[in-house]
Structure formats: structure tokens, C-alpha cells
Design a protein around this motif. Structure first.
Motif, PDB file in Angstrom:
ATOM      1  N   UNK A 250       0.828  -1.212   0.000  1.00 29.54           N
ATOM      2  CA  UNK A 250       0.000   0.000   0.000  1.00 29.54           C
ATOM      3  C   UNK A 250       0.860   1.259   0.000  1.00 29.54           C
ATOM      4  N   UNK A 251       1.904   1.296   0.840  1.00 30.76           N
ATOM      5  CA  UNK A 251       2.777   2.475   0.886  1.00 30.76           C
ATOM      6  C   UNK A 251       3.522   2.661  -0.434  1.00 30.76           C
ATOM      7  N   UNK A 252       4.009   1.569  -1.005  1.00 31.15           N
ATOM      8  CA  UNK A 252       4.738   1.655  -2.271  1.00 31.15           C
ATOM      9  C   UNK A 252       3.824   2.157  -3.380  1.00 31.15           C
ATOM     10  N   UNK A 253       2.617   1.620  -3.431  1.00 36.77           N
ATOM     11  CA  UNK A 253       1.682   2.036  -4.468  1.00 36.77           C
ATOM     12  C   UNK A 253       1.290   3.512  -4.320  1.00 36.77           C
ATOM     13  N   UNK A 254       1.154   3.961  -3.089  1.00 34.10           N
ATOM     14  CA  UNK A 254       0.810   5.370  -2.871  1.00 34.10           C
ATOM     15  C   UNK A 254       1.915   6.285  -3.386  1.00 34.10           C
ATOM     16  N   UNK A 255       3.156   5.900  -3.160  1.00 34.61           N
ATOM     17  CA  UNK A 255       4.280   6.710  -3.637  1.00 34.61           C
ATOM     18  C   UNK A 255       4.376   6.694  -5.158  1.00 34.61           C
ATOM     19  N   UNK A 256       4.122   5.539  -5.750  1.00 27.51           N
ATOM     20  CA  UNK A 256       4.138   5.459  -7.210  1.00 27.51           C
ATOM     21  C   UNK A 256       3.008   6.305  -7.799  1.00 27.51           C
ATOM     22  N   UNK A 257       1.830   6.242  -7.199  1.00 27.15           N
ATOM     23  CA  UNK A 257       0.693   7.034  -7.683  1.00 27.15           C
ATOM     24  C   UNK A 257       1.007   8.526  -7.625  1.00 27.15           C
ATOM     25  N   UNK A 258       1.656   8.958  -6.553  1.00 26.45           N
ATOM     26  CA  UNK A 258       2.027  10.369  -6.420  1.00 26.45           C
ATOM     27  C   UNK A 258       3.052  10.760  -7.482  1.00 26.45           C
ATOM     28  N   UNK A 259       3.989   9.872  -7.765  1.00 25.91           N
ATOM     29  CA  UNK A 259       5.013  10.120  -8.789  1.00 25.91           C
ATOM     30  C   UNK A 259       4.371  10.264 -10.164  1.00 25.91           C
ATOM     31  N   UNK A 260       3.405   9.398 -10.460  1.00 28.24           N
ATOM     32  CA  UNK A 260       2.716   9.462 -11.753  1.00 28.24           C
ATOM     33  C   UNK A 260       1.914  10.754 -11.863  1.00 28.24           C
ATOM     34  N   UNK A 261       1.205  11.114 -10.792  1.00 25.53           N
ATOM     35  CA  UNK A 261       0.346  12.303 -10.821  1.00 25.53           C
ATOM     36  C   UNK A 261       1.153  13.603 -10.893  1.00 25.53           C
ATOM     37  N   UNK A 262       2.364  13.568 -10.344  1.00 26.37           N
ATOM     38  CA  UNK A 262       3.179  14.790 -10.280  1.00 26.37           C
ATOM     39  C   UNK A 262       3.716  15.202 -11.640  1.00 26.37           C
ATOM     40  N   UNK A 263       3.890  14.254 -12.562  1.00 21.21           N
ATOM     41  CA  UNK A 263       4.473  14.596 -13.862  1.00 21.21           C
ATOM     42  C   UNK A 263       3.878  13.708 -14.953  1.00 21.21           C
ATOM     43  N   UNK A 264       2.582  13.840 -15.223  1.00 20.47           N
ATOM     44  CA  UNK A 264       1.929  12.962 -16.196  1.00 20.47           C
ATOM     45  C   UNK A 264       2.460  13.101 -17.612  1.00 20.47           C
TER      46      UNK A 264
END
Length: 387
Positions: A250-264
Motif C-alpha cells: 500500500x505504501x509503495x503504491x501510494x508513492x508510485x501514484x504520487x510520482x505518476x500524478x506529479x508529472x503525467x
């Protein structure tokens, strides 16, 4: 006629088993019974059981295992609660042998149920090391619960024998990924972009990261360092795939989701490519980054340079095309830059044997004695005299 049960729990192991499933299904003297479990049954992970059914395989049993909570306590409870499900499925199917692959908790729990029921287990990818993950202990435990062993290298065969398994039950049949690469008609770069809605300019990094609780650092720190290192490489496009259902997901996925959203504009996310899509995207990529086994198996076989992050795969044989930087953003950035600047390889697969893994396994299943109960003797290595 022998009934062969095969367990699959993730998109990754299914991709490796797919050719073998077809070979078993095509053999008149073998009766394939597929047990589907793990993330295949999860909507959050793409419910990839649909891909299995589209490939023409009947599902003999579906056994849920994951509750959706990824703490250590919840994971341990999920595994214990799933063993009766595997036991009931095996009792209903009553196979002559159960085939499991690798080192995941699904395989460990199913092998445990099979051992109690006196169902012989055949284990693929035993004898390997992943010292940065608890998978290492799980794999060796599965080896000791197994009767037949299909190893990916000669060294891995030697290690299984070192664990006390009789040599005539341990086969170096090679790695199933070699079969998969040889058999697939991979998609072009344009086809990958169109089918999965991603962009693959040059250079593009294909990234897969799974949490490992015994790694060099906590998984959330490692993924942060990896993503920061990737972000620092100017002009690099990034495609990230979904993580496994491991402790800390869950923590890893949250960080990946934030990375994707930050620079689509420069990052795409694909939950599951499937084997054909994943290998096609890998061949078209400039570099593979992360801690998945694909960095040391699939990428070298395809000749794509890879950057292995952390200790999750520590102990496995590495091709010269795999770099292992310190798990810091600067070191990962430097390794990615070096991989992009280097000359692309032609494929490193000799260590993992030649194509034909599936055919060799089917021949063994047909010809080898598989007693039930699968009584074994411990094979002692030559004793050394000590003073």
C-alpha cells in the motif's frame, strides 16, 4: 493418465507457466487442472484470471488468499486462512502432482497443504537465492516439501541437491522465460503504445518495484530513492507497472501514484501488461529499472540493460547487462545514465539453458516415477573428516 494440478497466483508466474500449461493440455496422457489464486482474483490488481480464461484454459479451482490488508500480521493470518482452501481444492482434484513456481506465499501455502495431503509437489525455480526478501526462506522450504525439482541453472540444481534432495529427482531444465521469449511474436513499439495507451519515446525506462521487508532499506525509502533517481535523468520517459501484493504494498503504491500524478507528461502507469505486452514493452524500452526478477531474467534474455535496485534479488546470477548501484538516488541516477549511454546487448540467456523447458518438464512428468505418498530419503553429501 496423470492428473497435473498447476498453481498460478500472479501475472508474473502465469507468464512463465503459460507455455508449460499449453504443453500439458496438449499431451493426451496428462490431464491439466489449473488452480488460480492470489492477485489473479483481485480487482485492485487487474483481476487477471480473465486473461487466463481468454487464453483458453479452464479454471479447476479458485482459491482467494489476500484480504487486502498488507501488514505482517494480516499477511500471516491470510496465509494460514488460505491453507484450508488449497487443501479442499487439492482434495477435490486429487492430482498425481502439484506444480508450483518460485517463492511466493501462495506457493508456500499450497505446497504445505499438498504435503499434508501426501500430494507430490514439483517445484520450478528452486535452489535460487533472494537474500533481500523472506522469499529466500520460503523457496527453500518449498524445496524440502517437493518431490521433483525443475531448476533454471546447473548451479541451482547443485544447491537443491545440497539441501538433501536426491540427484535423480533434480533436473536442470532451464528457465521457462527462455521458452516464453522464443515462442512469443512480440509487439512493435507502435503496437505497445496503441494497445496500452502509453508513450515510448527514446529514452524510456520500464519500471517495476515490489516491496521486500528484508531489503537494504524499508521499501518506502527504496522506492522514493529510485523514483527520485529516475526523475533526475533529463528527457527520460518512465512507464511504471503495478506492484505485487506483498507486505508494504500500500505504501509503495501510494508513492508510485504520487510520482505518476506529479508529472503525467513524462510518466505512464500500467497495472498489468500481461506477458506479451510486458515483454514487448521491455524490448522497446531503453532500460529496465526496479527490483523485480525481470531485471535479471527477462531483460538480459532480451538484451536490454537493467538497473537492479536494492537487495531483493541478492544472490542470483547476474548478466553483465545488469548494474547494481547503491540504493541512493544519485547512484541510481548514475546507473540509469550509464545504461542509456552503453551499447545495447544481443541477449544473455546461455546460463538459463536453451528453449524447450516445457517439453522437458512434460517428458519428466510422463516418464518419472511419482509415488504417493512421496516418501524421500535425505541425500547426504560426502562427509568431511574433521579433527
Amino acid at each position: 493418465m496423470r492428473t497435473i494440478a498447476v498453481l498460478t497466483g500472479t501475472r508474473a508466474d502465469y507468464g512463465l507457466l503459460r507455455r508449460l500449461l499449453h504443453e500439458i493440455q496438449a499431451e493426451p496422457q496428462l490431464d491439466l487442472r489449473l488452480i488460480v489464486t492470489g492477485t489473479h482474483l483481485s480487482e485492485a490488481f487487474g483481476r487477471t484470471v480473465s486473461e487466463i480464461e481468454l487464453d483458453g484454459f479452464d479454471v479447476a479451482a479458485s482459491v482467494p488468499i489476500w484480504s487486502g490488508d498488507d501488514s505482517r500480521l494480516d499477511t500471516a493470518a491470510d496465509v494460514g486462512a488460505a491453507i484450508p482452501g488449497y487443501a479442499r481444492a487439492l482434495a477435490d482434484i486429487d492430482p498425481d502432482v502439484l506444480i508450483v513456481l518460485g517463492d511466493r506465499l501462495e506457493a508456500f501455502a499450497a505446497a504445505t497443504a499438498a504435503t499434508i495431503l501426501s500430494v507430490p509437489v514439483a517445484h520450478i525455480h528452486g535452489g535460487e537465492l533472494t537474500e533481500g526478501a523472506m522469499d529466500d526462506a520460503l523457496r527453500h522450504s518449498i524445496t524440502k516439501m517437493s518431490y521433483l525439482h525443475f531448476t533454471s541453472t546447473a548451479d541451482h540444481r547443485r544447491r537443491v541437491i545440497q539441501l538433501g534432495e536426491e540427484p535423480d529427482r533434480v533436473f536442470f531444465h532451464g528457465a521457462p522465460i527462455v521458452d516464453a521469449v522464443a515462442a512469443l511474436d512480440l509487439l512493435s513499439r507502435d503496437e505497445v503504445e496503441s494497445r496500452f495507451g502509453v508513450r515510448m519515446p527514446s529514452p524510456t525506462a520500464l519500471v517495476t518495484f515490489h516491496p521486500a521487508i528484508m531489503d537494504a532499506a524499508p521499501p518506502e525509502e527504496l522506492v522514493d530513492e529510485m523514483l527520485a533517481g529516475l526523475a533526475a535523468v533529463d528527457g527520460l520517459h518512465v512507464i511504471v507497472t503495478g506492484s505485487n501484493s506483498d507486505i508494504g504494498t500500500a505504501d509503495v503504491r501510494a508513492r508510485i501514484a504520487a510520482f505518476v500524478a506529479a508529472d503525467p507528461s513524462r510518466v505512464d502507469f500500467v497495472e498489468s501488461f500481461g506477458q506479451l505486452g510486458y515483454l514487448s514493452a521491455m524490448r522497446a524500452a531503453s532500460v529496465v529499472v526496479g527490483n523485480s526478477s525481470s531485471t535479471i531474467l527477462e531483460a538480459p534474455v532480451l538484451g536490454v540493460p537493467s538497473v537492479l535496485v536494492g537487495d531483493r534479488q541478492h544472490g542470483r546470477p547476474l548478466s553483465p547487462t545488469v548494474s547494481t548501484p547503491r540504493p541512493t538516488r544519485d547512484a541510481i541516477e548514475d546507473a540509469v545514465r550509464a545504461a542509456l549511454a552503453g551499447t545495447r546487448g544481443v541477449g544473455e540467456s546461455a546460463i538459463f539453458g536453451s528453449p524447450g523447458f516445457a517439453e522437458r518438464v512434460v517428458r519428466t512428468l510422463l516418464e518419472h516415477d511419482i509415488p504417493r505418498p512421496p516418501r524421500k530419503s535425505f541425500h547426504d553429501l560426502e562427509r568431511r573428516v574433521t579433527r
